[in-house]
Scaffold this active site. Structure first.
Site, mmCIF file in Angstrom:
data_model
loop_
_atom_site.group_PDB
_atom_site.id
_atom_site.type_symbol
_atom_site.label_atom_id
_atom_site.label_comp_id
_atom_site.label_asym_id
_atom_site.label_seq_id
_atom_site.Cartn_x
_atom_site.Cartn_y
_atom_site.Cartn_z
ATOM 1 N N HIS A 58 29.313 51.489 5.025
ATOM 2 C CA HIS A 58 28.175 51.990 5.788
ATOM 3 C C HIS A 58 28.608 52.787 7.010
ATOM 4 C CE1 HIS A 58 25.370 48.622 4.042
ATOM 5 N NE2 HIS A 58 25.918 49.398 3.119
ATOM 6 N N GLU B 264 22.650 44.257 9.855
ATOM 7 C CA GLU B 264 23.555 45.177 9.159
ATOM 8 C C GLU B 264 22.990 46.590 9.167
ATOM 9 O OE1 GLU B 264 25.326 45.738 4.614
ATOM 10 O OE2 GLU B 264 24.672 43.766 5.320
ATOM 11 N N GLU C 94 29.709 47.013 7.968
ATOM 12 C CA GLU C 94 30.288 47.204 6.633
ATOM 13 C C GLU C 94 31.118 48.477 6.616
ATOM 14 O OE1 GLU C 94 28.837 48.257 2.130
ATOM 15 O OE2 GLU C 94 27.857 46.566 3.133
ATOM 16 N N HIS D 163 21.870 36.605 -1.851
ATOM 17 C CA HIS D 163 20.473 36.872 -1.563
ATOM 18 C C HIS D 163 19.643 35.776 -2.229
ATOM 19 C CE1 HIS D 163 22.284 40.963 -1.476
ATOM 20 N NE2 HIS D 163 21.391 41.219 -0.537
ATOM 21 N N LYS E 5 23.041 50.804 8.274
ATOM 22 C CA LYS E 5 23.401 51.767 7.232
ATOM 23 C C LYS E 5 22.624 53.046 7.510
ATOM 24 C CE LYS E 5 23.772 52.309 2.206
ATOM 25 N NZ LYS E 5 23.441 51.744 0.873
ATOM 26 N N ASP F 242 26.890 55.125 -1.227
ATOM 27 C CA ASP F 242 27.494 53.824 -0.935
ATOM 28 C C ASP F 242 28.295 53.366 -2.155
ATOM 29 O OD1 ASP F 242 28.124 51.371 0.091
ATOM 30 O OD2 ASP F 242 26.080 50.596 0.133
ATOM 31 N N MET G 35 27.029 32.177 4.246
ATOM 32 C CA MET G 35 26.015 33.177 4.622
ATOM 33 C C MET G 35 24.969 33.316 3.538
ATOM 34 S SD MET G 35 24.868 36.507 3.985
ATOM 35 C CE MET G 35 26.126 37.651 3.432
ATOM 36 N N ASP H 57 19.249 36.499 -5.892
ATOM 37 C CA ASP H 57 20.454 36.418 -6.716
ATOM 38 C C ASP H 57 20.484 35.096 -7.476
ATOM 39 O OD1 ASP H 57 21.310 38.828 -5.634
ATOM 40 O OD2 ASP H 57 22.577 37.866 -4.123
ATOM 41 N N ASP I 197 31.467 42.896 6.350
ATOM 42 C CA ASP I 197 31.518 43.272 4.941
ATOM 43 C C ASP I 197 32.697 44.218 4.727
ATOM 44 O OD1 ASP I 197 29.341 41.778 4.256
ATOM 45 O OD2 ASP I 197 27.950 43.449 4.029
ATOM 46 N N ASP J 66 32.090 42.861 0.231
ATOM 47 C CA ASP J 66 30.912 43.433 -0.419
ATOM 48 C C ASP J 66 31.399 44.606 -1.278
ATOM 49 O OD1 ASP J 66 28.478 44.274 -1.254
ATOM 50 O OD2 ASP J 66 27.614 44.582 0.729
ATOM 51 N N ASP K 243 31.071 50.961 -2.321
ATOM 52 C CA ASP K 243 31.509 49.562 -2.415
ATOM 53 C C ASP K 243 32.797 49.430 -3.218
ATOM 54 O OD1 ASP K 243 29.366 48.571 -0.908
ATOM 55 O OD2 ASP K 243 28.067 48.445 -2.659
#
Length: 338
Positions: free
Chosen positions: A224, A185, A221, A58, A187, A259, A92, A61, A249, A295, A261
């Protein structure tokens, strides 16, 4: 003798992680971080050592929300040097349109037109950063695009504003002459009570309403799709059949939970097997040619060393499942049954 399941870009592996994934310090809504934050340049070094091919990010980030232009340029320069030193790429990039309080009621779907305009401008800067780092795909996750109560707005207005923003950004990218793809994406919930365009199927339909639908695809993902009990394999299959799987993802998730992950392959091993089989194309259809992005977040109980073990484990699990898929589809008894 080298382990055939150890990841390596030299073997053609194209595994990627996000700065936000391996950089997650173990914090959650109920407690602070449990390990030190890892600087972006150290994340690049750690991922290279673990056998990754690339790193995604991002905008915030790498560049804090309130960084000055001088600070921004210095951070980008240091990051680029780390990429060059360790041989990693940035395939990406995405924009954080969910953390800052200004996005509390949405970004592209906020009822306040000024917030929508700010979100578009922030996305433009995020795309510029991605282009500067060499990204060819831009992911849009609408983490705040939704409601807790439908009294807030008519969802048809929200979807219309969403469409206007993406149409503008697509047109702007084309005007710049950049060869980029947008991956949307889906969710179903969290952090909003209900997120607009909750599944990959929703996204695929929405894309067909956009002005530049040819440059827009999806980024499914595992977590998701599995949160509401849907099949990630079917979501990815539909996206591939439509020619719209632009990014993916990979992680793991228990149905009906927040979520999570989790480490790839740690839940629903059968689903992970069939997903890898589909991506690798061992069952007869063309393989997915893009990067395999994880992810997935190291568990809160891990220290910094455990973060790199976690990353390596995600990649090894994928490679083991890929080998099993190839063996399955080459087995004479399996072929006879099919």
């Amino acid at each position: 003798m080298p382990d055939p399941f150890d990841p390596s870009p030299d073997s053609g592996d194209r595994f990627t992680f996000g700065l936000w994934t391996v950089g997650n310090p173990g914090a959650d809504p109920f407690g602070p971080r449990t390990r030190p934050r890892i600087p972006p340049t150290e994340i690049v070094a750690g991922l290279a050592k673990a056998g990754a091919w690339g790193v995604n990010l991002h905008d915030n980030d790498l560049v804090p929300f309130d960084a000055s232009p001088t600070e921004r340029d210095l951070l980008v320069k240091e990051f680029q040097q780390a990429l060059a030193d360790h041989g990693l790429v940035v395939p990406m990039a995405t924009t954080n349109l969910f953390s800052h309080p200004v996005f509390r009621d949405g970004a592209f779907t906020a009822s306040d037109a000024a917030v929508r305009a700010f979100a578009v401008r922030k996305a433009m800067k995020g795309i510029e950063l991605g282009v500067e780092l060499g990204a060819s795909t831009v992911v849009f996750w609408g983490g705040r695009e939704g409601v807790e109560t439908d009294a807030a707005r008519d969802c048809r207005d929200g979807l219309g504003w969403y469409r206007e923003c993406l149409n503008f950004l697509c047109g702007w990218v084309k005007d710049q002459g950049w060869d980029l793809k947008f991956a949307l994406e889906a969710k179903p919930n969290e952090p909003r009570g209900d997120i607009y365009l909750a599944t990959t199927g929703h996204m695929l339909h929405f894309i067909e309403t956009l002005e530049h639908r040819e440059m827009c695809g999806v980024n499914p993902e595992v977590a998701h799709e599995n949160m509401p009990g849907l099949s990630m394999v079917h979501a990815v299959g539909q996206a591939m059949e439509a020619g719209k799987l632009f990014h993916i993802d990979l992680n793991a998730q228990r149905i009906g939970r927040y979520d999570q992950d989790l480490r790839f392959g740690s839940e629903d091993l059968k689903g992970a097997f069939f997903l890898v089989r589909m991506l690798e194309g061992t069952c007869g259809h063309p393989a997915y040619e893009g990067p395999r992005h994880f992810d997935a977040h190291a568990y809160r109980t891990e220290d910094v060393d455990g973060v790199w073990d976690f990353a390596a484990g995600c990649m090894r699990s994928y490679k083991i499942l890929a080998a099993r898929a190839a063996a399955f589809d080459a087995d004479p008894e399996v072929l006879e049954i099919l």
